[in-house]
Scaffold this active site. Structure first.
Site, PDB file in Angstrom:
ATOM      1  N   GLY A   1       4.677 -10.162   3.667  1.00  0.00           N
ATOM      2  CA  GLY A   1       5.543 -10.116   4.854  1.00  0.00           C
ATOM      3  C   GLY A   1       4.831 -11.021   5.960  1.00  0.00           C
ATOM      4  N   GLU A   2       5.609 -11.701   6.518  1.00  0.00           N
ATOM      5  CA  GLU A   2       4.918 -12.494   7.834  1.00  0.00           C
ATOM      6  C   GLU A   2       4.399 -11.590   8.967  1.00  0.00           C
ATOM      7  OE1 GLU A   2       7.715 -15.313   9.096  1.00  0.00           O
ATOM      8  OE2 GLU A   2       7.238 -16.814   7.514  1.00  0.00           O
TER       9      GLU A   2
ATOM     10  N   MET B   1       0.814  -1.147  -0.025  1.00  0.00           N
ATOM     11  CA  MET B   1       0.096   0.095  -0.144  1.00  0.00           C
ATOM     12  C   MET B   1       0.950   1.221   0.071  1.00  0.00           C
ATOM     13  SD  MET B   1      -3.524  -0.791   2.098  1.00  0.00           S
ATOM     14  CE  MET B   1      -2.825  -0.700   3.571  1.00  0.00           C
TER      15      MET B   1
ATOM     16  N   ASP C   1       2.101  -9.593   8.830  1.00  0.00           N
ATOM     17  CA  ASP C   1       0.742  -9.651   8.564  1.00  0.00           C
ATOM     18  C   ASP C   1       0.304 -11.255   8.484  1.00  0.00           C
ATOM     19  OD1 ASP C   1      -0.336  -6.769   8.751  1.00  0.00           O
ATOM     20  OD2 ASP C   1       1.360  -6.783   6.927  1.00  0.00           O
TER      21      ASP C   1
ATOM     22  N   HIS D   1       9.623  -3.458   3.142  1.00  0.00           N
ATOM     23  CA  HIS D   1       8.897  -3.657   1.744  1.00  0.00           C
ATOM     24  C   HIS D   1      10.380  -3.858   0.888  1.00  0.00           C
ATOM     25  CE1 HIS D   1       5.628  -0.878   3.061  1.00  0.00           C
ATOM     26  NE2 HIS D   1       4.962  -1.921   2.621  1.00  0.00           N
TER      27      HIS D   1
HETATM   28  O1  PAF Z   1      -0.078  -5.746   3.520  1.00  0.00           O
HETATM   29  C1  PAF Z   1      -0.362  -4.751   2.563  1.00  0.00           C
HETATM   30  O2  PAF Z   1       0.080  -3.778   2.497  1.00  0.00           O
HETATM   31  C2  PAF Z   1      -2.098  -4.959   2.212  1.00  0.00           C
HETATM   32  O3  PAF Z   1      -3.107  -5.648   2.950  1.00  0.00           O
HETATM   33  C3  PAF Z   1      -2.068  -5.797   0.510  1.00  0.00           C
HETATM   34  C4  PAF Z   1      -1.401  -6.985   0.832  1.00  0.00           C
HETATM   35  C5  PAF Z   1      -1.493  -4.954  -0.127  1.00  0.00           C
HETATM   36  C6  PAF Z   1      -3.488  -5.626   0.183  1.00  0.00           C
HETATM   37  O4  PAF Z   1      -4.076  -4.457  -0.067  1.00  0.00           O
END
Ligand code: PAF
Length: 286
Positions: free
Chosen positions: A155-156, A38, A158, A45
């Site tokens: 990523g783990e 996002m 989440d 990232h």
């Molecule tokens: O983890 C995120 O940044 C978001 O939930 C994702 C997987 C890009 C979906 O919008």
């Protein structure tokens, strides 16, 4: 297909040119790895992008702040957005393309399909964020269909999201491999998150306690202790440190996310708690 300057990713905002670029890479026999984000990119990232480049030929990074995964009282409007800064970071990380659709392209007038992953998406964060995982599963399915990568990385940090996506991909026979990548942390243990920038200086000092409590409980569970009392004590410790409310601190099976008392199979210890106005989540393997 437009030329690819190794120093600057293709910036694609329309589905047609995205499909054209990906088709060109496919014709050349190149593998494609998608990193859905996002935006508000941070080193976590960029580690995913580095991983994508290590396992595939082309790394596509999507940047889309997905409105359908935010509840009405959540931070959709204040979620940090800076595409120019993100593109500069992606150039440094060697990404091949940035896919940045707008909301109208992603959800055209009359859009009416939702993907619900029952069970996995209902407890933990799902209990506090109704509709969140349906929004995630729907947008990720769209991103996977738009880019058609060989592999997609998540990523783990989440962890519930990762399991929800794995299940949706399996259930819907999507031809992509989903891989989880370990959480990147600050030196003091705080898991990297775009939302960490909401933390005030005092809160930032307290925030690593979340990971510290998880790590300590995980170690005790690994030595055979039962979860019940440890989890109660952990919640009290987080509350005493200033987390309020602690939404959950739970031991779950790592695959089904069902509640467990002891880690007989791979398990995961997961927590979500507010520090001031900032909701933090974290988890560790047990
Ligand atoms: O983890 C995120 O940044 C978001 O939930 C994702 C997987 C890009 C979906 O919008």
């Amino acid at each position: 297909m437009p030329p690819t300057d190794p120093a600057s990713p293709l910036h694609l905002t329309e589905l047609g040119p995205l499909r054209e670029a990906v088709a060109g890479w496919r014709r050349a026999g190149e593998s494609i790895v998608l990193v859905p984000t996002m935006g508000a990119l941070h080193p976590g990232h960029l580690a995913l992008v580095a991983h994508a480049k290590a396992i595939g030929r082309r790394a596509v990074v999507s940047i889309f702040v997905n409105p359908t995964q935010f509840g009405p009282s959540e931070d959709f409007s204040r979620y940090p957005r800076d595409v120019a800064a993100d593109l500069a970071l992606l150039a440094g990380a060697g990404a091949d393309a940035a896919w940045t659709p707008d909301v109208a392209a992603m959800y055209p007038q009359g859009f009416s399909t939702r993907i619900e992953v029952a069970g996995l998406g209902e407890g933990l964060c799902g209990a506090y964020r109704p509709g969140h995982f349906s929004g995630v599963a729907t947008v990720v399915t769209k991103l996977l269909n738009q880019v058609r990568p060989d592999i997609a990385l998540f990523g783990e940090k989440d962890f519930q999201q990762l399991q929800v996506i794995r299940r949706a991909v399996r259930d819907l026979d999507l031809a992509v491999e989903i891989r989880g990548v370990p959480t990147i942390r600050e030196a003091d243990g705080l898991a990297l998150s775009s939302r960490n920038r909401y933390l005030g200086p005092e809160e930032r000092l307290v925030a690593p306690r979340l990971q510290a409590v998880l790590a300590r409980i995980a170690a005790a569970l690994g030595e055979g202790a039962e979860a019940g009392r440890l989890l109660q004590e952990g919640i009290r410790e987080l509350e005493a440190a200033g987390f309020n409310p602690v939404q959950y601190l739970e031991l779950r099976d790592a695959e089904t996310l069902e509640r467990v008392e002891r880690p007989v199979r791979p398990a995961r210890l997961l927590a979500a708690a507010y520090l001031g106005r900032t909701r933090l989540i974290d988890n560790v393997a047990v």
